[in-house]
Scaffold this motif. Structure first.
Motif, PDB file in Angstrom:
ATOM      1  N   TYR D  32       0.842  -1.200   0.000  1.00 19.09           N
ATOM      2  CA  TYR D  32       0.000   0.000   0.000  1.00 19.09           C
ATOM      3  C   TYR D  32       0.879   1.253   0.000  1.00 19.09           C
ATOM      4  O   TYR D  32       0.515   2.270  -0.574  1.00 19.09           O
ATOM      5  CB  TYR D  32      -0.950   0.005   1.198  1.00 19.09           C
ATOM      6  N   TYR D  35       1.909   1.783  -3.551  1.00 16.54           N
ATOM      7  CA  TYR D  35       0.829   2.404  -4.337  1.00 16.54           C
ATOM      8  C   TYR D  35       0.752   3.903  -4.053  1.00 16.54           C
ATOM      9  O   TYR D  35       0.591   4.725  -4.955  1.00 16.54           O
ATOM     10  CB  TYR D  35      -0.531   1.781  -3.998  1.00 16.54           C
ATOM     11  N   MET D  36       0.838   4.247  -2.769  1.00 14.25           N
ATOM     12  CA  MET D  36       0.666   5.659  -2.400  1.00 14.25           C
ATOM     13  C   MET D  36       1.843   6.498  -2.871  1.00 14.25           C
ATOM     14  O   MET D  36       1.668   7.639  -3.301  1.00 14.25           O
ATOM     15  CB  MET D  36       0.435   5.789  -0.896  1.00 14.25           C
ATOM     16  N   ALA D  39       1.386   7.120  -6.527  1.00 15.01           N
ATOM     17  CA  ALA D  39       0.383   8.163  -6.763  1.00 15.01           C
ATOM     18  C   ALA D  39       0.955   9.552  -6.500  1.00 15.01           C
ATOM     19  O   ALA D  39       0.675  10.502  -7.239  1.00 15.01           O
ATOM     20  CB  ALA D  39      -0.850   7.917  -5.886  1.00 15.01           C
ATOM     21  N   ASP D  81      -8.674   3.048  -6.733  1.00 12.93           N
ATOM     22  CA  ASP D  81      -8.242   4.426  -6.888  1.00 12.93           C
ATOM     23  C   ASP D  81      -7.386   4.827  -5.695  1.00 12.93           C
ATOM     24  O   ASP D  81      -7.747   4.526  -4.555  1.00 12.93           O
ATOM     25  CB  ASP D  81      -9.461   5.375  -6.914  1.00 12.93           C
ATOM     26  N   VAL D  82      -6.288   5.494  -5.955  1.00  6.27           N
ATOM     27  CA  VAL D  82      -5.572   6.188  -4.889  1.00  6.27           C
ATOM     28  C   VAL D  82      -5.953   7.654  -5.010  1.00  6.27           C
ATOM     29  O   VAL D  82      -5.676   8.285  -6.038  1.00  6.27           O
ATOM     30  CB  VAL D  82      -4.039   6.041  -5.012  1.00  6.27           C
ATOM     31  N   SER D  84      -5.536  11.414  -3.676  1.00  3.68           N
ATOM     32  CA  SER D  84      -4.525  12.202  -2.940  1.00  3.68           C
ATOM     33  C   SER D  84      -4.901  13.672  -2.933  1.00  3.68           C
ATOM     34  O   SER D  84      -5.211  14.242  -3.976  1.00  3.68           O
ATOM     35  CB  SER D  84      -3.151  12.052  -3.618  1.00  3.68           C
ATOM     36  N   GLN D  97      -4.212  10.631   1.832  1.00  5.37           N
ATOM     37  CA  GLN D  97      -4.425   9.660   0.759  1.00  5.37           C
ATOM     38  C   GLN D  97      -5.406   8.585   1.211  1.00  5.37           C
ATOM     39  O   GLN D  97      -5.383   8.132   2.359  1.00  5.37           O
ATOM     40  CB  GLN D  97      -3.080   9.024   0.352  1.00  5.37           C
ATOM     41  N   ARG D  98      -6.254   8.200   0.276  1.00  7.96           N
ATOM     42  CA  ARG D  98      -7.183   7.098   0.522  1.00  7.96           C
ATOM     43  C   ARG D  98      -7.053   6.122  -0.630  1.00  7.96           C
ATOM     44  O   ARG D  98      -6.820   6.520  -1.774  1.00  7.96           O
ATOM     45  CB  ARG D  98      -8.637   7.588   0.550  1.00  7.96           C
ATOM     46  N   ILE D  99      -7.232   4.859  -0.332  1.00  4.50           N
ATOM     47  CA  ILE D  99      -7.307   3.858  -1.390  1.00  4.50           C
ATOM     48  C   ILE D  99      -8.718   3.282  -1.359  1.00  4.50           C
ATOM     49  O   ILE D  99      -9.185   2.824  -0.304  1.00  4.50           O
ATOM     50  CB  ILE D  99      -6.240   2.758  -1.199  1.00  4.50           C
TER      51      ILE D  99
END
Lengths: 135, 135, 135, 135
Positions: D32, D35-36, D39, D81-82, D84, D97-99
């Motif tokens: 994770y 991923y962040m 992004a 979706d990430v 930001s 940030q949210r996933i």
């Protein structure tokens, strides 16, 4: 293999792989989570429980929350200790973890990792963790 | 840290991290390349050369060709040896590498890794490798 | 998401993540295997079979042998195509895979990947692969 | 490639690779962070700055502190979706940030990532971040 335990703090010694560093020449952030998870699993294994056993028995340990300070960077080839202590707080096992470079004792990472246990998909009250708590 | 060298074969001992396994419960293929690269870098370091030094000096060691047999799978927590021998063939250093599970001596991986050296972006004739060859 | 198929070659487009590069500033070798596995799984999924389904059904696809030429390096942020074609040879599915940088069409990787199928731990004769072969 | 920006929230769409999952069949925690970071770098690149440029210019962006809630797990093949957003707080850029899984809009990760900028090894006051802030 490289673990020691003084009854309170469990210490796992590792060495940075060059493949764990990025173009800045230092360990990519995500890999510190890899190191800390490895240390937690070594801690469990030292007490007779392997991650593979848990998966087979459908006991899923999952990190619910994590706070981490990135204090200093490790780079390729450096040796470091992951120091872990554990306590219980309700349904959670709380791992306080630090990553310390061996050569100069620099603290690189300070983290608090909150772990929950699910059995057959259901959140437990954390009884599972009791046997791992310091006496 | 866990290396030994009998003059011909350089052996690096490691342990599978659970994060290196995928949903099949065994080590994901790509990670065997990570293990083998780590062992090659340990081999270099044992002879006084670190990857970080090389990057700083713009000596880039690059794998040009790789052949690998996946014979048996490793799974989480297993301890294994990466056995490496090196020879020279023209501009290339040839690493013959095997990964052997310690518990039952099962050969898991057999690989031939051809490495070239570039200095300041130019392919060398491999003189760089001379000092690493067995005497 | 980024796949196209002309009936013979299955093309998956990806972009290098900076975390996939090492201190040399280029993609670490192991990650090319990650890209190629991803492309193979996308190929399967495009034909209605997911890796998760296979694991659940105890159908394990495993790479038995891999040969790979590292021709050019990718670096952070570059977009590339993984081109895959598949054929059958006895018990094996043979994936010929290339990785091509989009900006200049440079071939970065050429690989031949031999995959076997195990069902409930037993090697199959590869009947499983029949449905994926080009008509 | 898969980014969109509404002036406030930058959204990067990705798909889980099977190699990013562990034996529990879900994405390993460390990924994770991968991923962040990806992004955030896409966000920078959308504004004309690449990570490679920054490394070359010795501008090092580093995560200083991270808090993350693991709310739901992603598994192999899922699209997410990430999201930001960025703000400035003293020397730090704060990325919220949210996933979010695309299929059912389930929030999987909520994180706050504090980033600092070092230039030639010295901590800056964060002027570097000004140009990335929402107007």
């Amino acid at each position: 293999m490289h673990n020691r335990f003084d009854g309170t703090t469990f210490v796992t010694t590792l060495k940075v792989r060059d493949s764990e560093c990025d173009a800045q020449g230092v360990v990519n952030n995500a890999n510190y989570l890899v190191y800390m998870e490895y240390a937690r699993h070594e801690f469990l294994e030292a007490q007779g429980v392997t991650f593979a056993d848990l998966v087979r028995d459908q006991v899923y340990l999952m990190v619910a929350h994590l706070e981490i300070d990135f204090v200093n960077s490790l780079s390729g080839g450096q040796v470091f200790d992951v120091e872990s202590t554990v306590s219980r707080k309700g349904a959670k096992a709380i791992f306080d973890q630090r990553i310390v470079r061996v050569s100069d004792k620099a603290v690189c990472i300070r983290a608090r990792v909150e772990v929950i246990a699910k059995i057959n998909g259901k959140l437990t009250r954390g009884e599972f963790f009791d046997r791992f708590m310091p006496k």
